[in-house]
Design an enzyme around this catalytic site. Structure first.
Site, PDB file in Angstrom:
ATOM      1  N   GLY A 133       3.286   6.234  -4.364  1.00 55.88           N
ATOM      2  CA  GLY A 133       4.477   6.859  -4.939  1.00 55.88           C
ATOM      3  C   GLY A 133       4.339   6.980  -6.440  1.00 55.88           C
ATOM      4  O   GLY A 133       3.267   7.330  -6.952  1.00 55.88           O
TER       5      GLY A 133
ATOM      6  N   CYS B 101       8.305  -8.135 -13.527  1.00 56.12           N
ATOM      7  CA  CYS B 101       7.187  -9.047 -13.263  1.00 56.12           C
ATOM      8  C   CYS B 101       5.813  -8.380 -13.341  1.00 56.12           C
ATOM      9  O   CYS B 101       4.986  -8.760 -14.177  1.00 56.12           O
ATOM     10  CB  CYS B 101       7.372  -9.693 -11.900  1.00 56.12           C
ATOM     11  SG  CYS B 101       8.932 -10.570 -11.794  1.00 56.12           S
TER      12      CYS B 101
ATOM     13  N   LEU C 171       0.846  -1.195   0.000  1.00 59.71           N
ATOM     14  CA  LEU C 171       0.000   0.000   0.000  1.00 59.71           C
ATOM     15  C   LEU C 171       0.881   1.244   0.000  1.00 59.71           C
ATOM     16  O   LEU C 171       0.454   2.299   0.444  1.00 59.71           O
ATOM     17  CB  LEU C 171      -0.914  -0.007   1.225  1.00 59.71           C
ATOM     18  CG  LEU C 171      -2.147  -0.916   1.165  1.00 59.71           C
ATOM     19  CD1 LEU C 171      -2.955  -0.804   2.450  1.00 59.71           C
ATOM     20  CD2 LEU C 171      -3.044  -0.584  -0.033  1.00 59.71           C
TER      21      LEU C 171
HETATM   22  C1  UGA Z   1       7.159  -9.511  -7.609  1.00 57.36           C
HETATM   23  C2  UGA Z   1       6.313 -10.208  -6.532  1.00 57.36           C
HETATM   24  O1  UGA Z   1       6.279  -9.408  -5.343  1.00 57.36           O
HETATM   25  C3  UGA Z   1       6.901 -11.600  -6.199  1.00 57.36           C
HETATM   26  O2  UGA Z   1       6.033 -12.257  -5.278  1.00 57.36           O
HETATM   27  C4  UGA Z   1       6.977 -12.411  -7.490  1.00 57.36           C
HETATM   28  O3  UGA Z   1       7.523 -13.706  -7.252  1.00 57.36           O
HETATM   29  C5  UGA Z   1       7.860 -11.680  -8.482  1.00 57.36           C
HETATM   30  O4  UGA Z   1       7.272 -10.380  -8.748  1.00 57.36           O
HETATM   31  C6  UGA Z   1       7.938 -12.498  -9.739  1.00 57.36           C
HETATM   32  O5  UGA Z   1       6.922 -12.710 -10.396  1.00 57.36           O
HETATM   33  O6  UGA Z   1       9.014 -13.046 -10.025  1.00 57.36           O
HETATM   34  P1  UGA Z   1       9.455  -8.121  -7.615  1.00 57.36           P
HETATM   35  O7  UGA Z   1       9.108  -7.798  -9.030  1.00 57.36           O
HETATM   36  O8  UGA Z   1      10.826  -8.604  -7.291  1.00 57.36           O
HETATM   37  O9  UGA Z   1       8.448  -9.255  -7.057  1.00 57.36           O
HETATM   38  O10 UGA Z   1       9.240  -6.805  -6.764  1.00 57.36           O
HETATM   39  P2  UGA Z   1       8.190  -6.225  -5.709  1.00 57.36           P
HETATM   40  O11 UGA Z   1       8.841  -6.129  -4.389  1.00 57.36           O
HETATM   41  O12 UGA Z   1       6.901  -6.931  -5.772  1.00 57.36           O
HETATM   42  O13 UGA Z   1       8.008  -4.726  -6.247  1.00 57.36           O
HETATM   43  C7  UGA Z   1       7.471  -4.465  -7.538  1.00 57.36           C
HETATM   44  C8  UGA Z   1       7.294  -2.983  -7.746  1.00 57.36           C
HETATM   45  O14 UGA Z   1       6.241  -2.475  -6.941  1.00 57.36           O
HETATM   46  C9  UGA Z   1       8.521  -2.119  -7.423  1.00 57.36           C
HETATM   47  O15 UGA Z   1       8.707  -1.173  -8.449  1.00 57.36           O
HETATM   48  C10 UGA Z   1       8.163  -1.435  -6.119  1.00 57.36           C
HETATM   49  O16 UGA Z   1       8.800  -0.202  -5.957  1.00 57.36           O
HETATM   50  C11 UGA Z   1       6.656  -1.274  -6.282  1.00 57.36           C
HETATM   51  N1  UGA Z   1       5.923  -1.134  -5.008  1.00 57.36           N
HETATM   52  C12 UGA Z   1       5.930  -2.159  -4.108  1.00 57.36           C
HETATM   53  C13 UGA Z   1       5.217   0.015  -4.751  1.00 57.36           C
HETATM   54  O17 UGA Z   1       5.179   0.961  -5.584  1.00 57.36           O
HETATM   55  N2  UGA Z   1       4.519   0.119  -3.572  1.00 57.36           N
HETATM   56  C14 UGA Z   1       4.507  -0.871  -2.657  1.00 57.36           C
HETATM   57  O18 UGA Z   1       3.858  -0.710  -1.609  1.00 57.36           O
HETATM   58  C15 UGA Z   1       5.223  -2.042  -2.940  1.00 57.36           C
END
Ligand code: UGA
Length: 427
Positions: free
Chosen positions: A250, A257, A247
Site C-alpha cells: 500500500g 514506532c 506483507l
Molecule cells: C508496532 C509493532 O507492530 C508492535 O509490535 C510494537 O510493540 C509497537 O510498534 C511499538 O513499538 O510500540 P504499531 O505501531 O501500533 O505497532 O502498529 P502496526 O500494526 O505495527 O502498524 C504500523 C504501520 O504499518 C501502520 O501504518 C500500518 O498501516 C502499516 N502496515 C502494517 C502496512 O503498511 N502493511 C502491513 O502489512 C502491516
C-alpha cells in the site's frame, strides 16, 4: 503485588490497566498533572478499544491509582515499570525522560525493588543507568528489561495474549518474580540478558517494516510486469518460513514506532561501526511510496491537481486508533496542498487531533458528505466503515468516478462494473 507504572502513555496505561485487572495494586505515575487529573476523572487521552472500560473498572475498585508524586508511589512498589517515551529528535534518540524517571525513582527507593524497562531503549543502556541511579540511592534495585510488543488498536488483546514475553535479566529471584507477575498472560517466555532483550525489540520493530517495504517493492514490480500483488503476496506468505503477516502492500508504514525505531536503530548501528544498508533501503522504499501513490492520481486525473477536489479517506496511521503520529495521511495531504488541490478529509475519530496539525482542508466524519463533488477518492486508512462503502451511492455523488486505493482493500471488478476507474498498488 504492589506495582508502579511510570509514564501514562499508551504502553503505560495498557500495562497498568491489565495488571490491575489481575488484582495487583497499581500506581500510574506521570509528571503531567493535567493528564493525571483527567485520568482520575475517567478521561483517557486517546482511543484504544476496551481500555477506557478497563481503566474505569479498576480505578473504581481502588486497585488502579494515579499520581504525579514519586514519593507516594515508589517506596512500597515491588516492581516498577518504566514506560516513558524515547522519541527521536533530529536523528538523535532523546533519553531525557528515561534519565529523569530513573533519577526520581532512585531518590525515592526504600525497599529492594525490580525496575523493569518497557520503553524502547538503546541496547546496553542499563549499565549506564545503574551508575546514574546509584548517584541518587544507596537502596537495592535490579534494573531489567521487559520490552513491549503491543500494537495500537489491539493493545489489550496483545497484552493478554502476546506472541512472547521477553524477560531480560539473568538474576534468578528476579526472573521468578516477573514470571509470577505474568502468570495470567499467555505466550511463550524467553529469558535472556537485558542487552539481548533490548536488541529483540529493535530487531522486531525494524524487521516488520522491512517486510512491508519488501511487499511494496514487489507490488511496484507487479504493476510493471502486470501481475496481481494481492495474489503474489498471498502466495509468498503461504510459505510458513516467510509468514503472511506484514506483507500488506500500500502506501507504507507510519505511526509512532516503526519510523522512529528504524531511524534510531540505523543511527545506533552506525555509532558502533555498522552501516545498516538494508534498513536504509526499507526507509527509502517507504518514503518513495507516497510519491508513487500520488503519481497514479496525477496520471489518472489527467495532469495537474491544481484546483481539483480530492477526498482523502482516513487520517490515522492505521484503523482502530486515534493516533495520527507519522500518519501517511498527513504526508499525502501536505503533498496535495503543495500541488494546489482542494482537499476534503474524512475520519471517524481523529478529526479533533488532526485539526491541531492540518489547516486549509475541510473535515468530515461522514464519507458520503466528504465525497460530494469529488474528482478522486483516495483511500488512505482502511477503517472498517470505508471497507463497506456503498459505491452505487458514491458513484452518484462524485464528479469523477476515480478511486485510488492506498491499502488495496477494494475489488477492482466490482468497482469497474459500477463505472469507476480503479487503481490500487500492484493490482
Ligand atoms: C508496532 C509493532 O507492530 C508492535 O509490535 C510494537 O510493540 C509497537 O510498534 C511499538 O513499538 O510500540 P504499531 O505501531 O501500533 O505497532 O502498529 P502496526 O500494526 O505495527 O502498524 C504500523 C504501520 O504499518 C501502520 O501504518 C500500518 O498501516 C502499516 N502496515 C502494517 C502496512 O503498511 N502493511 C502491513 O502489512 C502491516
Amino acid at each position: 503485588m504492589n506495582l508502579t507504572v511510570v509514564g501514562a502513555g499508551f504502553v503505560g496505561l495498557v500495562t497498568a490497566a491489565v495488571f490491575a485487572d489481575f488484582k495487583n495494586e497499581v500506581w500510574v505515575l506521570d509528571n503531567d498533572e493535567g493528564k493525571i487529573k483527567k485520568l482520575s476523572s475517567g478521561k483517557i487521552p486517546f482511543y484504544e478499544p476496551g481500555l477506557k472500560d478497563l481503566i474505569i473498572k479498576n480505578f473504581k475498585s481502588g486497585r488502579l491509582k494515579f499520581t504525579t508524586d514519586y514519593a507516594q508511589a515508589i517506596p512500597n512498589s515491588e516492581i516498577i515499570f518504566i514506560c516513558v517515551g524515547t522519541p527521536n529528535k533530529d536523528g538523535k534518540i532523546d533519553l531525557s525522560y528515561l534519565y529523569a524517571a530513573t533519577k526520581a525513582i532512585a531518590q525515592n527507593l526504600k525497599e529492594p525493588t525490580i525496575i523493569a524497562i518497557k520503553s524502547t531503549v538503546p541496547p546496553g543502556i542499563n549499565q549506564k543507568l545503574e551508575k546514574w541511579m546509584k548517584k541518587y540511592t544507596k537502596g537495592d534495585f535490579d534494573l531489567v528489561s521487559v520490552p513491549e510488543f503491543l500494537s495500537e488498536g489491539q493493545a489489550i488483546e496483545n497484552t493478554l495474549n502476546p506472541h512472547r514475553v521477553v524477560i531480560g535479566t539473568e538474576k534468578r529471584a528476579v526472573i521468578k518474580k516477573l514470571l509470577k507477575l505474568h502468570q495470567s498472560i499467555s505466550g511463550e517466555r524467553l529469558i535472556c540478558d537485558a542487552v539481548s532483550a533490548q536488541m529483540i525489540k529493535f530487531a522486531a520493530n525494524t524487521f516488520l517494516p522491512l517486510k512491508i517495504s519488501f511487499a511494496n517493492a514487489i507490488a511496484i514490480l507487479c504493476d510493471k510486469f502486470g501481475a496481481q500483488a494481492d495474489k503474489v503476496l498471498k502466495g509468498l506468505g503461504m510459505d510458513k518460513r516467510i509468514g503472511d503477516q506484514f506483507l500488506g502492500a500500500g502506501i507504507g508504514y507510519g505511526g509512532s514506532c516503526f519510523p522512529k525505531d528504524l531511524k534510531t536503530f540505523i543511527k545506533l548501528s552506525s555509532q558502533v561501526g555498522y552501516n545498516f544498508h538494508l534498513l536504509k533501503s526499507a526507509q527509502k522504499i517507504n518514503d518513495d511510496q507516497i510519491d508513487y501513490f500520488l503519481k497514479k492520481l496525477t496520471y489518472l486525473i489527467g495532469g495537474s491537481l491544481k484546483g481539483r477536489r480530492i477526498t482523502v479517506l482516513g487520517l490515522t496511521f492505521k484503523p482502530k486508533t486515534s493516533d495520527i503520529r507519522e500518519s501517511r495521511a498527513i504526508a499525502i495531504i501536505k503533498e496535495l496542498k503543495k500541488k494546489g488541490a482542494k482537499i476534503h478529509v474524512c475520519d471517524p475519530i481523529a478529526i479533533p487531533e488532526a485539526k491541531k496539525l492540518i489547516t486549509r482542508v475541510k473535515f468530515f466524519e461522514n464519507p458520503y458528505q466528504a465525497l460530494k463533488g469529488a474528482e478522486a477518492l483516495l483511500l488512505v486508512t482502511e477503517w472498517e466503515e470505508y471497507q463497506k462503502l456503498n459505491f452505487q451511492k458514491i458513484k452518484k455523488l462524485m464528479k469523477k468516478p476515480l478511486v485510488i486505493d492506498g491499502r488495496n482493500i477494494y475489488n477492482r471488478e466490482e468497482l469497474e462494473k459500477l463505472g469507476f476507474i480503479y487503481e490500487g498498488i500492484g493490482k
